[in-house]
Design an enzyme around this catalytic site. Structure first.
Site, PDB file in Angstrom:
ATOM      1  N   LYS A 126       0.913  -1.250  -0.223  1.00  0.00           N
ATOM      2  CA  LYS A 126       0.052   0.078   0.216  1.00  0.00           C
ATOM      3  C   LYS A 126       0.851   1.074  -0.091  1.00  0.00           C
ATOM      4  CE  LYS A 126      -4.372   1.259   0.083  1.00  0.00           C
ATOM      5  NZ  LYS A 126      -5.586   0.252  -0.355  1.00  0.00           N
ATOM      6  N   ASP A 166      -7.007   4.406  -4.546  1.00  0.00           N
ATOM      7  CA  ASP A 166      -7.618   4.283  -3.004  1.00  0.00           C
ATOM      8  C   ASP A 166      -8.312   5.561  -3.008  1.00  0.00           C
ATOM      9  OD1 ASP A 166      -8.023   2.294  -0.794  1.00  0.00           O
ATOM     10  OD2 ASP A 166      -7.321   4.160  -0.058  1.00  0.00           O
TER      11      ASP A 166
HETATM   12  P1  NDP Z   1     -12.920   7.948  -2.745  1.00  0.00           P
HETATM   13  O1  NDP Z   1     -11.821   8.867  -2.620  1.00  0.00           O
HETATM   14  O2  NDP Z   1     -13.411   7.629  -4.136  1.00  0.00           O
HETATM   15  O3  NDP Z   1     -14.092   8.004  -1.754  1.00  0.00           O
HETATM   16  C1  NDP Z   1     -13.967   8.068  -0.576  1.00  0.00           C
HETATM   17  C2  NDP Z   1     -15.405   8.666   0.049  1.00  0.00           C
HETATM   18  O4  NDP Z   1     -15.182   8.582   1.601  1.00  0.00           O
HETATM   19  C3  NDP Z   1     -15.645  10.042   0.012  1.00  0.00           C
HETATM   20  O5  NDP Z   1     -17.006  10.255  -0.114  1.00  0.00           O
HETATM   21  C4  NDP Z   1     -15.049  10.689   1.277  1.00  0.00           C
HETATM   22  O6  NDP Z   1     -15.790  12.086   1.588  1.00  0.00           O
HETATM   23  C5  NDP Z   1     -15.187   9.774   2.285  1.00  0.00           C
HETATM   24  N1  NDP Z   1     -14.345  10.056   3.061  1.00  0.00           N
HETATM   25  C6  NDP Z   1     -12.970  10.039   3.074  1.00  0.00           C
HETATM   26  N2  NDP Z   1     -12.442  10.189   4.283  1.00  0.00           N
HETATM   27  C7  NDP Z   1     -13.560  10.361   5.216  1.00  0.00           C
HETATM   28  C8  NDP Z   1     -13.632  10.592   6.508  1.00  0.00           C
HETATM   29  N3  NDP Z   1     -12.423  10.992   7.201  1.00  0.00           N
HETATM   30  N4  NDP Z   1     -14.816  10.937   7.175  1.00  0.00           N
HETATM   31  C9  NDP Z   1     -15.933  10.778   6.353  1.00  0.00           C
HETATM   32  N5  NDP Z   1     -15.863  10.486   5.170  1.00  0.00           N
HETATM   33  C10 NDP Z   1     -14.769  10.328   4.500  1.00  0.00           C
HETATM   34  O7  NDP Z   1     -12.240   6.386  -2.119  1.00  0.00           O
HETATM   35  P2  NDP Z   1     -12.865   4.806  -2.585  1.00  0.00           P
HETATM   36  O8  NDP Z   1     -14.485   4.962  -2.578  1.00  0.00           O
HETATM   37  O9  NDP Z   1     -11.974   4.254  -3.565  1.00  0.00           O
HETATM   38  O10 NDP Z   1     -12.269   4.307  -0.947  1.00  0.00           O
HETATM   39  C11 NDP Z   1     -13.343   4.178   0.022  1.00  0.00           C
HETATM   40  C12 NDP Z   1     -12.727   3.190   1.095  1.00  0.00           C
HETATM   41  O11 NDP Z   1     -12.711   1.849   0.154  1.00  0.00           O
HETATM   42  C13 NDP Z   1     -11.508   3.135   1.501  1.00  0.00           C
HETATM   43  O12 NDP Z   1     -11.504   2.722   2.913  1.00  0.00           O
HETATM   44  C14 NDP Z   1     -10.675   2.415   0.614  1.00  0.00           C
HETATM   45  O13 NDP Z   1      -9.449   2.060   1.240  1.00  0.00           O
HETATM   46  C15 NDP Z   1     -11.523   1.157   0.605  1.00  0.00           C
HETATM   47  N6  NDP Z   1     -11.411   0.303  -0.934  1.00  0.00           N
HETATM   48  C16 NDP Z   1     -11.137   1.059  -1.803  1.00  0.00           C
HETATM   49  C17 NDP Z   1     -11.069   0.294  -2.883  1.00  0.00           C
HETATM   50  C18 NDP Z   1     -11.015   0.817  -4.721  1.00  0.00           C
HETATM   51  O14 NDP Z   1     -10.899   0.017  -5.434  1.00  0.00           O
HETATM   52  N7  NDP Z   1     -11.189   1.899  -4.742  1.00  0.00           N
HETATM   53  C19 NDP Z   1     -10.722  -1.216  -2.925  1.00  0.00           C
HETATM   54  C20 NDP Z   1     -10.783  -1.691  -1.613  1.00  0.00           C
HETATM   55  C21 NDP Z   1     -11.078  -0.948  -0.817  1.00  0.00           C
HETATM   56  P3  NDP Z   1     -14.721  13.370   1.051  1.00  0.00           P
HETATM   57  O15 NDP Z   1     -14.999  13.487  -0.365  1.00  0.00           O
HETATM   58  O16 NDP Z   1     -15.406  14.560   1.714  1.00  0.00           O
HETATM   59  O17 NDP Z   1     -13.417  13.227   1.426  1.00  0.00           O
END
Ligand code: NDP
Length: 447
Positions: A126, A166
């Site tokens: 990562k 991510d």
């Molecule tokens: P994105 O950046 O596309 O979206 C993240 C989302 O989570 C946004 O809506 C963001 O809001 C919100 N968010 C982030 N930090 C916080 C916080 N501290 N409090 C509240 N909301 C928060 O990321 P992904 O959708 O790709 O990833 C989301 C999760 O899924 C993570 O845990 C990631 O590790 C996991 N994941 C992702 C994979 C992938 O293929 N993308 C694979 C496996 C797991 P805002 O815009 O306001 O920051």
């Protein structure tokens, strides 16, 4: 047994005590894997878990870039290469101001087990940066990605380490990172996944994590003779994972009530349908605005500022935003409101106490390392297609994704079922993920 677990955790804490997220991930694994190892002669005297918690390599580097005002900005970049026993390091890159070694080591550690569960030959890693992409122009994002890759490129490669996206790293960022890698290495290879379909990407990769999370929920519900039809679903996040978890939930007949971002959540009692979800995708992916703007177009919905959505009554909860976003109190409220199934789309979104509460209530609970593995699994399929120089159709990739999620579910049942038929998916995922990696490490000797 508890003495053995505590003794192990004390040792790990001595070196990593200042890394709370990493310790949280290690504790969860130790609690389930140590009782399993204790009765197996092959693991005795091998210190296998102690070797697994120590990253094979950690790289930290300077990321300098020039903003639109001509000011020089300095961020920090990292890559944690955790374990390569069963394949090249594989795992995403996160751009978020909270990124530090604790967060990346927890994510890399989880990734080792997750990748093993997919049955594909991928080790775990990562990386990322404390760069905050919010509010930055396209050119600023590009300059930061190029700077980041100007150091990372020498540490990765299609047979060494294959990063992906991510939080904060989506299709746009992967494009800039890939462009710089290609320029520096003078090679067009599958060194990153999540690429655009016209330049080496796989169909269904953007959808895969969210779809897989819902397929996993579907598999869990099927063990009770149930499905998603007419179920109410509460989703956190509105990024990549959340968007496609919502899309698949809607396709399978569920009613999605909420989505969120770090400023709060929207609640739509009429349900977020396909058309409304398209609007959210446009707001977040194209206009790069906040989720609260949803209520301007759909005035019957409401925005709840500064809160997570877990107080909303629902059948199914899909936490898809970030780590530790669902705590003990949230778990109690969800259970009181009749929630029967939690499938984690994010990595470690539920705190340890919240997980124990779900398990105590014996509801269906899937940890992210099992339920969100569809993303990295499809990245693995992207790597295969890159090696073959061939693209599978949407249907073919989706079928493989469904099969992999089913296999992961089966592995959890194999290692996580108790005598009364209750499935501890945390235990199942940890042990199934551990066995394959540990056996490969034993076969390869002390390296
Ligand atoms: P994105 O950046 O596309 O979206 C993240 C989302 O989570 C946004 O809506 C963001 O809001 C919100 N968010 C982030 N930090 C916080 C916080 N501290 N409090 C509240 N909301 C928060 O990321 P992904 O959708 O790709 O990833 C989301 C999760 O899924 C993570 O845990 C990631 O590790 C996991 N994941 C992702 C994979 C992938 O293929 N993308 C694979 C496996 C797991 P805002 O815009 O306001 O920051």
């Amino acid at each position: 047994m508890q003495d053995k677990i505590n003794g192990f955790l004390d040792l790990v804490r001595e070196r990593n005590g200042n890394e709370p997220e990493f310790m949280q991930a290690v504790e969860e694994v130790a609690e389930t894997v140590i009782p399993y190892i204790v009765n197996k002669d092959i693991y005795h005297g091998k210190n296998i878990l102690l070797r697994m918690v120590e990253p094979e390599r950690v790289i930290s580097f300077r990321v300098c870039w020039v903003d639109d005002q001509g000011e020089i900005q300095v961020n920090r970049g990292y890559r944690v290469q955790m374990n390569s026993a069963i394949g090249p390091y594989k795992g995403g890159l996160r751009f978020h101001p909270t990124v530090d070694l604790s967060i990346l080591k927890f994510l890399a550690f989880e990734q080792v087990f997750k990748n093993s569960l997919t049955t594909l030959p991928m080790g775990g890693g990562k990386g990322g940066s404390d760069f905050d992409p919010k509010g930055k122009s396209d050119n600023e994002i590009m300059r930061c990605c190029h700077s980041f890759m100007s150091e990372l490129f020498r540490h990765i490669g299609p047979n060494t380490d294959v990063p992906a996206g991510d939080i904060g790293v989506g299709g746009r960022e992967i494009g800039y990172l890939f462009g710089k890698y290609k320029k520096l290495s003078n090679e067009f290879t599958g060194v990153l996944t999540g690429k655009g379909v016209s330049w080496g990407g796989s169909l269904i990769r953007p959808e895969a994590t969210g779809y897989g999370t819902v397929y996993f929920a579907q598999n869990m519900l099927a063990t009770k003779g149930d499905d998603l039809t007419n179920k109410t679903v509460v989703i956190s996040g509105s990024g990549n994972v959340a968007q496609f978890a919502a899309e698949k939930s809607i396709q399978l007949g569920a009613k999605v009530l909420t989505m969120s971002d770090s400023s709060g959540y929207i609640y739509d009692s009429e349900g977020i349908d396909d058309e409304k979800l398209k609007h959210i995708m446009n707001l977040k992916n194209v206009q790069r605005k906040r989720i609260s703007e949803y209520c301007i177009k759909y005035p019957n919905s409401e925005f709840v500022k500064g809160k997570t959505p877990w107080a909303t009554k629902c059948d199914i909860a899909l936490p898809c935003a970030t780590q530790n976003e669902l705590d003990l109190n949230d778990a109690k409220v969800l259970l009181k409101n009749g929630c029967i199934c939690v499938s984690e789309g994010a990595n470690m979104p539920s705190t340890k106490d919240a997980v124990h509460e779900f398990q105590k209530a014996k509801i269906l609970f899937a940890p992210g390392k099992a339920s969100n593995a569809g993303g990295v699994a499809t990245s693995g399929l992207e790597m295969t297609q890159n090696s073959l120089r061939y693209n599978w159709s949407r249907e073919e990739v989706d079928k493989k994704l469904k099969d992999i999620m089913m296999d992961i579910h089966d592995s959890c049942i194999e290692y996580g079922s108790d005598d009364n038929g209750y499935v501890d998916y945390v235990k199942g995922a940890n042990i199934a993920g551990f066995v394959k990696v540990a056996d490969a490490m034993l076969a390869q000797g002390i390296v």
